[in-house]
Design a protein around this motif. Structure first.
Motif, mmCIF file in Angstrom:
data_model
loop_
_atom_site.group_PDB
_atom_site.id
_atom_site.type_symbol
_atom_site.label_atom_id
_atom_site.label_comp_id
_atom_site.label_asym_id
_atom_site.label_seq_id
_atom_site.Cartn_x
_atom_site.Cartn_y
_atom_site.Cartn_z
ATOM 1 N N GLU A 1 -16.959 -3.408 20.695
ATOM 2 C CA GLU A 1 -18.201 -2.340 20.892
ATOM 3 C C GLU A 1 -17.578 -1.502 19.526
ATOM 4 O OE1 GLU A 1 -16.782 -0.386 24.173
ATOM 5 O OE2 GLU A 1 -17.139 -2.038 25.573
ATOM 6 N N VAL A 2 -19.090 -1.632 19.046
ATOM 7 C CA VAL A 2 -19.325 -0.243 18.539
ATOM 8 C C VAL A 2 -20.187 0.580 18.509
ATOM 9 C CG1 VAL A 2 -18.935 -2.309 16.364
ATOM 10 C CG2 VAL A 2 -21.195 -1.637 17.517
ATOM 11 N N ARG A 3 -19.932 2.010 18.308
ATOM 12 C CA ARG A 3 -20.959 2.847 18.603
ATOM 13 C C ARG A 3 -21.509 2.976 17.419
ATOM 14 N NH1 ARG A 3 -16.106 7.871 19.207
ATOM 15 N NH2 ARG A 3 -16.088 6.976 17.264
ATOM 16 N N LYS A 4 -23.252 4.334 17.427
ATOM 17 C CA LYS A 4 -23.834 4.486 17.340
ATOM 18 C C LYS A 4 -24.442 5.715 17.298
ATOM 19 C CE LYS A 4 -27.824 0.887 18.530
ATOM 20 N NZ LYS A 4 -28.273 0.076 18.133
ATOM 21 N N GLU A 5 -24.744 6.775 16.428
ATOM 22 C CA GLU A 5 -25.754 7.717 16.783
ATOM 23 C C GLU A 5 -27.186 7.688 17.173
ATOM 24 O OE1 GLU A 5 -23.074 10.571 15.111
ATOM 25 O OE2 GLU A 5 -24.802 10.014 14.052
ATOM 26 N N SER B 1 -26.304 23.714 16.532
ATOM 27 C CA SER B 1 -24.369 23.957 17.054
ATOM 28 C C SER B 1 -23.871 24.283 15.512
ATOM 29 C CB SER B 1 -24.825 22.413 17.500
ATOM 30 O OG SER B 1 -24.903 21.467 16.018
ATOM 31 N N GLY B 2 -24.013 25.249 15.298
ATOM 32 C CA GLY B 2 -23.082 25.817 14.466
ATOM 33 C C GLY B 2 -24.269 26.687 13.362
ATOM 34 N N PRO B 3 -23.583 26.505 11.606
ATOM 35 C CA PRO B 3 -24.357 27.269 10.829
ATOM 36 C C PRO B 3 -25.664 26.207 10.405
ATOM 37 C CG PRO B 3 -22.379 27.068 10.407
ATOM 38 C CD PRO B 3 -22.312 26.437 11.343
ATOM 39 N N THR B 4 -27.153 26.813 9.881
ATOM 40 C CA THR B 4 -28.232 25.974 9.670
ATOM 41 C C THR B 4 -27.295 24.941 7.939
ATOM 42 O OG1 THR B 4 -28.896 27.210 10.524
ATOM 43 C CG2 THR B 4 -29.978 25.783 8.590
ATOM 44 N N THR B 5 -27.149 23.719 7.918
ATOM 45 C CA THR B 5 -26.878 22.903 6.433
ATOM 46 C C THR B 5 -28.000 22.054 5.697
ATOM 47 O OG1 THR B 5 -26.536 20.846 7.951
ATOM 48 C CG2 THR B 5 -24.548 22.299 7.787
ATOM 49 N N ASP B 6 -28.715 21.352 6.129
ATOM 50 C CA ASP B 6 -30.350 21.282 6.180
ATOM 51 C C ASP B 6 -31.369 20.939 6.533
ATOM 52 O OD1 ASP B 6 -29.402 18.994 6.814
ATOM 53 O OD2 ASP B 6 -28.546 18.262 5.124
ATOM 54 N N ASP B 7 -32.233 20.957 5.893
ATOM 55 C CA ASP B 7 -33.308 20.066 7.035
ATOM 56 C C ASP B 7 -33.489 18.829 7.821
ATOM 57 O OD1 ASP B 7 -33.627 19.222 4.737
ATOM 58 O OD2 ASP B 7 -36.085 19.792 4.710
ATOM 59 N N ALA B 8 -32.334 18.594 8.004
ATOM 60 C CA ALA B 8 -31.961 16.924 8.121
ATOM 61 C C ALA B 8 -31.479 17.013 8.612
ATOM 62 C CB ALA B 8 -32.089 15.967 7.380
ATOM 63 N N MET B 9 -30.877 16.214 10.163
ATOM 64 C CA MET B 9 -30.043 15.311 10.725
ATOM 65 C C MET B 9 -29.992 13.865 10.666
ATOM 66 S SD MET B 9 -29.693 14.979 14.784
ATOM 67 C CE MET B 9 -29.854 16.658 15.205
ATOM 68 N N THR B 10 -28.382 14.004 10.371
ATOM 69 C CA THR B 10 -27.267 12.384 9.566
ATOM 70 C C THR B 10 -27.337 11.674 10.804
ATOM 71 O OG1 THR B 10 -26.963 13.597 7.773
ATOM 72 C CG2 THR B 10 -25.624 10.731 8.390
ATOM 73 N N ARG B 11 -27.808 10.084 10.903
ATOM 74 C CA ARG B 11 -27.538 9.528 11.875
ATOM 75 C C ARG B 11 -26.333 8.577 11.397
ATOM 76 N NH1 ARG B 11 -28.371 4.723 14.679
ATOM 77 N NH2 ARG B 11 -30.211 4.172 12.802
ATOM 78 N N SER B 12 -25.352 7.851 12.459
ATOM 79 C CA SER B 12 -24.304 7.666 11.617
ATOM 80 C C SER B 12 -24.322 6.506 12.914
ATOM 81 C CB SER B 12 -22.682 7.961 11.103
ATOM 82 O OG SER B 12 -22.995 9.374 10.400
ATOM 83 N N GLU B 13 -23.612 5.276 11.635
ATOM 84 C CA GLU B 13 -23.538 4.168 12.849
ATOM 85 C C GLU B 13 -22.132 3.358 12.856
ATOM 86 O OE1 GLU B 13 -26.624 1.576 13.880
ATOM 87 O OE2 GLU B 13 -25.887 0.335 12.254
ATOM 88 N N GLU B 14 -21.142 3.303 13.768
ATOM 89 C CA GLU B 14 -20.389 1.815 13.471
ATOM 90 C C GLU B 14 -20.613 0.677 13.077
ATOM 91 O OE1 GLU B 14 -16.264 4.229 15.822
ATOM 92 O OE2 GLU B 14 -17.408 2.151 16.936
ATOM 93 N N GLN B 15 -19.440 0.073 12.114
ATOM 94 C CA GLN B 15 -20.528 -1.640 11.450
ATOM 95 C C GLN B 15 -19.215 -2.005 11.782
ATOM 96 O OE1 GLN B 15 -22.846 -1.500 8.163
ATOM 97 N NE2 GLN B 15 -24.337 -0.773 8.859
ATOM 98 N N LEU B 16 -18.984 -3.957 12.263
ATOM 99 C CA LEU B 16 -17.958 -4.228 12.625
ATOM 100 C C LEU B 16 -17.436 -5.078 10.599
ATOM 101 C CD1 LEU B 16 -16.365 -4.897 14.711
ATOM 102 C CD2 LEU B 16 -17.687 -7.188 15.037
ATOM 103 N N ARG B 17 -16.745 -4.981 10.563
ATOM 104 C CA ARG B 17 -16.053 -5.450 9.955
ATOM 105 C C ARG B 17 -14.810 -6.670 10.551
ATOM 106 N NH1 ARG B 17 -20.386 -3.080 7.787
ATOM 107 N NH2 ARG B 17 -19.615 -1.423 6.377
ATOM 108 N N VAL B 18 -15.351 -7.651 9.971
ATOM 109 C CA VAL B 18 -14.385 -8.713 10.388
ATOM 110 C C VAL B 18 -14.184 -9.841 9.218
ATOM 111 C CG1 VAL B 18 -14.548 -10.797 11.646
ATOM 112 C CG2 VAL B 18 -15.504 -8.803 12.584
ATOM 113 N N GLY B 19 -12.659 -9.873 9.436
ATOM 114 C CA GLY B 19 -11.890 -10.830 8.577
ATOM 115 C C GLY B 19 -11.285 -11.859 8.782
#
Length: 277
Positions: free
Chosen positions: A258-262, A146-164
């Motif tokens: 609703e939270v999103r995660k990869e 999908s673009g220039p090669t950066t490293d040998d791994a893919m980072t998976r992220s997700e949204e976390q709910l912060r409730v106050g």
């Protein structure tokens, strides 16, 4: 900005490291240089009892004040940083931990340890305290499509709910006094006098009184009658004290969002027996 030319001055003068507020953290221990730019990259601060430990502080954003180095972080931040014993080495994991701790981009570049004289025999590449090339022992598998090669791994992220909680005004309460009129009925005992005729026969005891007057005559006898009547009087008296107070009530409320995660999936690609696609 601190340059390579300032290193000897700092080390020979026994410079100190001060924080972003101007407070002394400790004395300068070691300075690490970026091997590509020869710019100072890290400074260690002698901390602990009698300077027995060295805490690493980044020189990014640091300035030189006389013979002292002023870093862009507070004293507590630096003193709590990962530390090693004097003349110790950083593993790749420890250096990565430093970058994460200070919130810096991973800067695995060639660095050279300097004690005031640049020694070409002590070149640190990728990880402080190790020698060799930056490349890993194993080759990178795969590349980015999908673009220039950066490293040998893919980072998976997700949204976390912060409730106050937030305090908001929901209403007001006030006391107001007003006058109302109501009827009050009470029963009061009253007395009155009534006329009662008493007749008594003539006896030896009262015969003298019976003859005390004319034998035949006209007379009138009068008796005054009395009675009690209710008398009403009103008096204002205090009956109670009323005030406003507040109490805090804790209850449980459920928050939904609703939270999103990869997600990472693997697409299988059919290959021939000899490994060709």
């Amino acid at each position: 900005m601190i340059s390579e030319n300032n290193i000897s001055q700092i080390l020979e003068a026994g410079g100190k490291v001060i924080d972003s507020d101007g407070d002394k953290i400790g004395s300068v221990g070691q300075i690490y240089l970026d091997d590509h730019t020869n710019n100072p990259s890290w400074v260690t601060v002698n901390t602990g009892l009698f300077g027995s430990n060295e805490s690493f502080a980044p020189l990014e954003g640091a300035t030189l004040e006389g013979n002292d180095i002023r870093v862009a972080h507070q004293k507590a931040k630096v003193k709590d940083a990962p530390n090693v014993a004097p003349d110790g080495h950083l593993s790749e994991q420890e250096e990565a931990e430093l970058y994460r701790y200070y919130g810096l981009a991973n800067g695995f570049g060639n660095v050279e340890y300097s004690n005031g004289e640049h020694t070409s025999g002590e070149t640190f590449t990728g990880t402080a305290g190790t020698t060799g090339n930056f490349e890993s022992d194993r080759a990178t598998v795969g590349h980015d499509t999908s673009g220039p090669t950066t490293d040998d791994a893919m980072t998976r992220s997700e949204e976390q709910l912060r409730v106050g909680t937030q305090s908001v005004e929901t209403g007001r309460a006030r006391l107001r006094k007003y006058v109302v009129t109501e009827n009050v009925t009470q029963t009061v005992p009253v007395q009155r006098e009534e006329v009662r005729i008493e007749r008594e026969p003539i006896t030896d005891a009262n015969v003298d009184a019976a003859y005390d007057g004319p034998a035949i005559s006209e007379e009138e006898h009068e008796v005054i009658l009395h009675e009690e009547r209710p008398v009403v009087a009103k008096e204002a008296v205090p009956v109670e004290r009323v005030r406003l107070d507040k109490e805090t009530v804790t209850e449980q409320q459920t928050v939904s969002e609703e939270v999103r995660k990869e997600q990472i999936d693997t697409d299988d690609v059919e290959t021939t027996r000899d490994g060709r696609i």
